[in-house]
Design an enzyme around this catalytic site. Structure first.
Site, mmCIF file in Angstrom:
data_model
loop_
_atom_site.group_PDB
_atom_site.id
_atom_site.type_symbol
_atom_site.label_atom_id
_atom_site.label_comp_id
_atom_site.label_asym_id
_atom_site.label_seq_id
_atom_site.Cartn_x
_atom_site.Cartn_y
_atom_site.Cartn_z
ATOM 1 N N ARG A 17 1.016 -1.051 0.110
ATOM 2 C CA ARG A 17 0.050 0.198 0.104
ATOM 3 C C ARG A 17 0.936 1.272 -0.039
ATOM 4 O O ARG A 17 1.577 1.639 0.972
ATOM 5 C CB ARG A 17 -0.871 0.207 1.203
ATOM 6 C CG ARG A 17 -1.980 0.991 1.148
ATOM 7 C CD ARG A 17 -3.050 1.106 2.268
ATOM 8 N NE ARG A 17 -3.543 -0.330 2.545
ATOM 9 C CZ ARG A 17 -4.488 -0.920 1.826
ATOM 10 N NH1 ARG A 17 -5.201 -0.036 0.848
ATOM 11 N NH2 ARG A 17 -5.129 -1.942 2.105
ATOM 12 N N GLU A 40 0.555 -7.802 -3.970
ATOM 13 C CA GLU A 40 -0.510 -6.951 -4.233
ATOM 14 C C GLU A 40 -0.198 -5.431 -4.143
ATOM 15 O O GLU A 40 0.632 -5.082 -3.126
ATOM 16 C CB GLU A 40 -1.774 -7.541 -3.469
ATOM 17 C CG GLU A 40 -1.608 -6.979 -2.086
ATOM 18 C CD GLU A 40 -3.232 -6.769 -1.389
ATOM 19 O OE1 GLU A 40 -3.714 -5.744 -1.337
ATOM 20 O OE2 GLU A 40 -3.380 -7.964 -0.627
ATOM 21 N N THR A 69 -7.567 -3.821 -2.525
ATOM 22 C CA THR A 69 -8.815 -2.916 -2.310
ATOM 23 C C THR A 69 -9.560 -2.932 -3.635
ATOM 24 O O THR A 69 -9.694 -1.814 -4.118
ATOM 25 C CB THR A 69 -8.205 -1.568 -1.931
ATOM 26 O OG1 THR A 69 -7.160 -1.888 -0.858
ATOM 27 C CG2 THR A 69 -9.257 -0.521 -1.269
ATOM 28 N N LYS A 129 -9.760 -14.329 2.895
ATOM 29 C CA LYS A 129 -8.816 -13.329 3.533
ATOM 30 C C LYS A 129 -9.654 -12.901 4.886
ATOM 31 O O LYS A 129 -10.569 -12.232 4.953
ATOM 32 C CB LYS A 129 -8.465 -12.230 2.741
ATOM 33 C CG LYS A 129 -8.155 -10.873 3.559
ATOM 34 C CD LYS A 129 -7.703 -9.759 2.358
ATOM 35 C CE LYS A 129 -7.704 -8.605 3.091
ATOM 36 N NZ LYS A 129 -7.579 -7.564 1.878
ATOM 37 N N GLY A 159 -2.406 -6.488 10.727
ATOM 38 C CA GLY A 159 -1.605 -6.222 11.960
ATOM 39 C C GLY A 159 -0.796 -7.498 12.319
ATOM 40 O O GLY A 159 -0.315 -7.844 13.413
ATOM 41 N N GLY A 179 1.093 -6.195 5.822
ATOM 42 C CA GLY A 179 1.046 -5.000 5.200
ATOM 43 C C GLY A 179 2.123 -4.031 5.982
ATOM 44 O O GLY A 179 3.230 -4.317 5.549
ATOM 45 N N SER A 180 1.797 -3.151 6.736
ATOM 46 C CA SER A 180 2.966 -2.223 7.191
ATOM 47 C C SER A 180 3.982 -2.798 7.985
ATOM 48 O O SER A 180 5.205 -1.952 7.886
ATOM 49 C CB SER A 180 2.174 -0.903 8.152
ATOM 50 O OG SER A 180 1.361 -1.587 9.391
#
Length: 207
Positions: A17, A40, A69, A129, A159, A179-180
């Site tokens: 992202r 992705e 998304t 998911k 997370g 993710g992050s």
């Protein structure tokens, strides 16, 4: 590369992202070198279709690239036109899932309840998911596993850290979306590579 092959090689999805087209080559190379085979680029990133096209071409035969998304069927078509073969959504939308299935690309819809899970499977989802995983205890997935078909692959997303993977794996998670804790906009490729290696190592230990 199809989803079954990519997932068998590494059941981790890199969620990029905020990735820009300029960053895409170095980040993609770092992830694939670490062992990732599923990438992705969420469509709320800058110029996401350009990044998907760059990655899909650069990593052809080595990784499966697509979008996150994805919220409508028009976006499904756009992603496929850019070379993407992975459609990831935060929600359970039978139209989006069906469009991906009809086009022969993988669909990973987000779900939270058993009802959403079965709706997604009925629409043709490739895998599920569980999102957001950081808002649910692993015990919820364990309970869902009692009723979901055994062959259904479920990825915990939201997370996820290396330290939290064991509990989810024990509850029945087949894989993870990262993710992050793996990538943030502007994060150097070298740092992404180091974190990717930590996730891969943990995943292998849990296999």
């Amino acid at each position: 590369m199809n989803f079954d092959t990519a997932f068998a090689a590494c059941p981790l999805v890199a969620i990029l992202r905020g990735l820009t087209p300029a960053e895409a080559p170095a980040i993609g190379d770092a992830l694939v070198a670490a062992g990732f085979t599923l990438l992705e680029v969420p469509l709320n990133s800058p110029q996401p279709l350009d990044s998907i096209a760059i990655l899909a071409d650069r990593l052809a035969g080595r990784a499966m690239v697509g979008a996150g998304t994805v919220l409508n069927t028009g976006q499904v078509r756009d992603v496929i036109a850019a070379g993407g073969t992975l459609i990831v959504s935060p929600n359970t939308d039978p139209a989006v899932i069906g469009a991906a299935a009809a086009a022969g690309v993988a669909s990973l819809p987000g779900y939270y309840t058993a009802s959403e899970a079965f709706s997604a499977l009925a629409a043709g989802a490739t895998a599920l998911k569980l999102f957001p995983a950081d808002a649910a205890p692993p015990a919820m997935l364990k309970a869902q596993r009692a009723v979901l078909p055994g062959q259904v692959r479920v990825l915990a997303v939201g997370g996820i850290t290396p330290g939290g993977m064991a509990a989810w794996r024990g509850a029945g998670a087949d894989g993870f979306g990262l993710g992050s804790h793996l990538y943030k906009p502007g994060k150097p490729a070298e740092a992404v590579a180091a974190d990717a290696a930590a996730f891969i190592s943990t995943c292998k230990d849990l296999a």
